[in-house]
Design an enzyme around this catalytic site. Structure first.
Site, mmCIF file in Angstrom:
data_model
loop_
_atom_site.group_PDB
_atom_site.id
_atom_site.type_symbol
_atom_site.label_atom_id
_atom_site.label_comp_id
_atom_site.label_asym_id
_atom_site.label_seq_id
_atom_site.Cartn_x
_atom_site.Cartn_y
_atom_site.Cartn_z
ATOM 1 C CB SER A 104 41.959 38.153 46.426
ATOM 2 O OG SER A 104 43.217 37.833 45.899
ATOM 3 C CG HIS A 290 50.435 41.328 42.844
ATOM 4 N ND1 HIS A 290 49.680 41.861 41.838
ATOM 5 C CD2 HIS A 290 49.580 40.593 43.607
ATOM 6 C CE1 HIS A 290 48.415 41.482 41.984
ATOM 7 N NE2 HIS A 290 48.334 40.704 43.040
ATOM 8 C CG HIS A 329 43.878 35.052 41.528
ATOM 9 N ND1 HIS A 329 45.199 35.389 41.688
ATOM 10 C CD2 HIS A 329 43.197 35.725 42.494
ATOM 11 C CE1 HIS A 329 45.312 36.245 42.688
ATOM 12 N NE2 HIS A 329 44.114 36.463 43.203
HETATM 13 ZN ZN LIG Z 1 46.695 39.600 43.927
#
Ligand SMILES: [Zn+2]
Length: 394
Positions: A104, A290, A329
């Site tokens: 990030s 995540h 992303h």
């Molecule tokens: Zn991340």
């Protein structure tokens, strides 16, 4: 000869724009969508296709929000999302300066400075030299600036718009960088990095107050109960560290984002002449990825989508605001697998980290057409500046 060629190109460009603005097939395609009934009918909006300057920019970053994340939220929400109303869609390539998978910090630095850099870098070039960010450039031009995040405000994405550090983990250093740019409005977690620091004895909350900021936090008052004075700069801390997920009761993103739009429009500028730049991050879509937790991803994305809807409403009413939505992303390599139904999505993840997937960009308002096509993440910076009529070269 050269002039007549430019004129011809210009005529084609104008004709092209006029034609697409009255495209009948577009009208039919968007008719019947219930979101249109709610006042978001952007395809036929009078602003669409006009070539003029964006006075205001609302830049919404859904951290880790790839296409599958959007697909899953859409299916869960009866195929309706505000994000599906954007008339212009493009694709950016999120690769950093080294390797192919960005984090990030490098991702947001590409957006904020127009330069690819290494993972972990906050507003600095590959050689670690500081790069001026678009938020800082807007502030220097006298525009109002603001940020809202559902992470700490010193986390990689918001940090990359205001700070210059070789490591995203320098949270206390990043907090001190907030003292160097007079950002007018910010809301997020991470109060402890400002007022209970281990590296020095500075109390940055006190310093901000001495510099004319009104500073509040979740201990003192719910965001919704605040009366915000547009004359003073404004900061609000939503947590000491990371804010909680929306599914566990976090409820400030919508209130802080909509209040921020109104605040920045009139801040120090009752006649609304200067314009503003605002970055809003849906930070925890990434954290759901995540954690390989589809429900986490979807709940965060649906909350973020409602804020997108409010940004679109603001822009539609205002007529001079560019709304840009993208992600830094994709996170998790998320897939919706066979056997899925509306009630029961069979979701799998191929990674606990980010992937190299190309990322969609959604645009509405003056300059939106610049964001169609296929480009690098760094071009978002260039295109934003072009949309605002700012000179290309720093
Ligand atoms: Zn991340």
């Amino acid at each position: 000869m050269k002039n007549s060629l430019i004129l011809l190109v210009l005529c084609i460009a104008l004709f092209g724009c006029k034609k697409s603005a009255t495209d009948k097939s577009g009208e039919t395609r968007y008719k019947g969508n219930e979101y249109n009934a709610a006042g978001i009918s952007l395809f036929n909006s009078s602003h669409q296709g006009e070539i003029k300057k964006a006075k205001n920019v609302i830049f919404l970053i859904g951290d880790g929000m790839g296409l599958t994340q959007v697909s899953a939220a859409s299916i869960k929400n009866k195929n309706e999302l505000f994000i599906k109303q954007f008339p212009v869609v493009g694709i950016h390539d999120p690769q950093p300066s080294e390797g192919i998978i960005t984090d990030s910090a490098a991702g947001a630095t590409a957006f904020s400075t127009g330069q690819k850099t290494f993972n972990g870098a906050i507003g600095v070039a590959p050689d670690s030299s500081s790069l001026k960010t678009i938020l800082e450039e807007c502030e220097e031009l006298g525009m109002a600036t603001g940020m809202v995040a559902t992470s700490t405000i010193v986390h990689a994405t918001p940090a990359s718009f205001i700070s210059h550090r070789p490591s995203r983990k320098q949270y206390e250093d990043i907090a001190t960088d907030f003292m160097l740019t007079e950002i007018d409005y910010f809301v997020g977690g991470g109060k402890k990095y400002f007022d209970r620091r281990s590296n020095d004895d500075r109390n940055l909350v006190k310093e901000m107050q001495d510099n004319g900021y009104v500073v509040n936090d979740y201990f003192q008052k719910d965001f919704q109960d605040l009366k915000i004075d547009t004359k003073s700069n404004f900061a609000y801390f939503t947590a000491d560290d990371d804010p909680i997920p929306v599914s566990k009761g976090r409820d400030y993103l919508m209130a802080a984002s909509t209040a921020g739009m109104e605040f920045l429009k009139l801040h120090d500028d009752p006649n609304d002449t200067k314009g503003f730049f605002m970055m809003i991050e849906g930070s925890q879509i990434d954290w759901g990825g995540h954690a390989n937790d589809a429900d986490y991803v979807i709940s965060e994305l649906l909350e973020f989508d409602k804020v997108i809807g409010e940004a679109l409403r603001f822009a539609q009413e205002d007529g001079e605001t560019l709304v840009l939505v993208t992600a830094d992303h994709e996170t998790g390599g998320m897939a919706i697998n066979s056997g899925s139904t509306v009630d029961s999505l069979k979701v799998s993840f191929s990674s606990g980290y980010h992937t190299a997937a190309l990322i969609p960009v959604y645009a509405y308002g003056p300059g939106a057409e610049l964001f169609a096509g296929f480009y690098e993440n760094t071009d978002i910076y260039t295109k934003l500046k072009a949309a605002m009529g700012m000179p290309a070269n720093k």
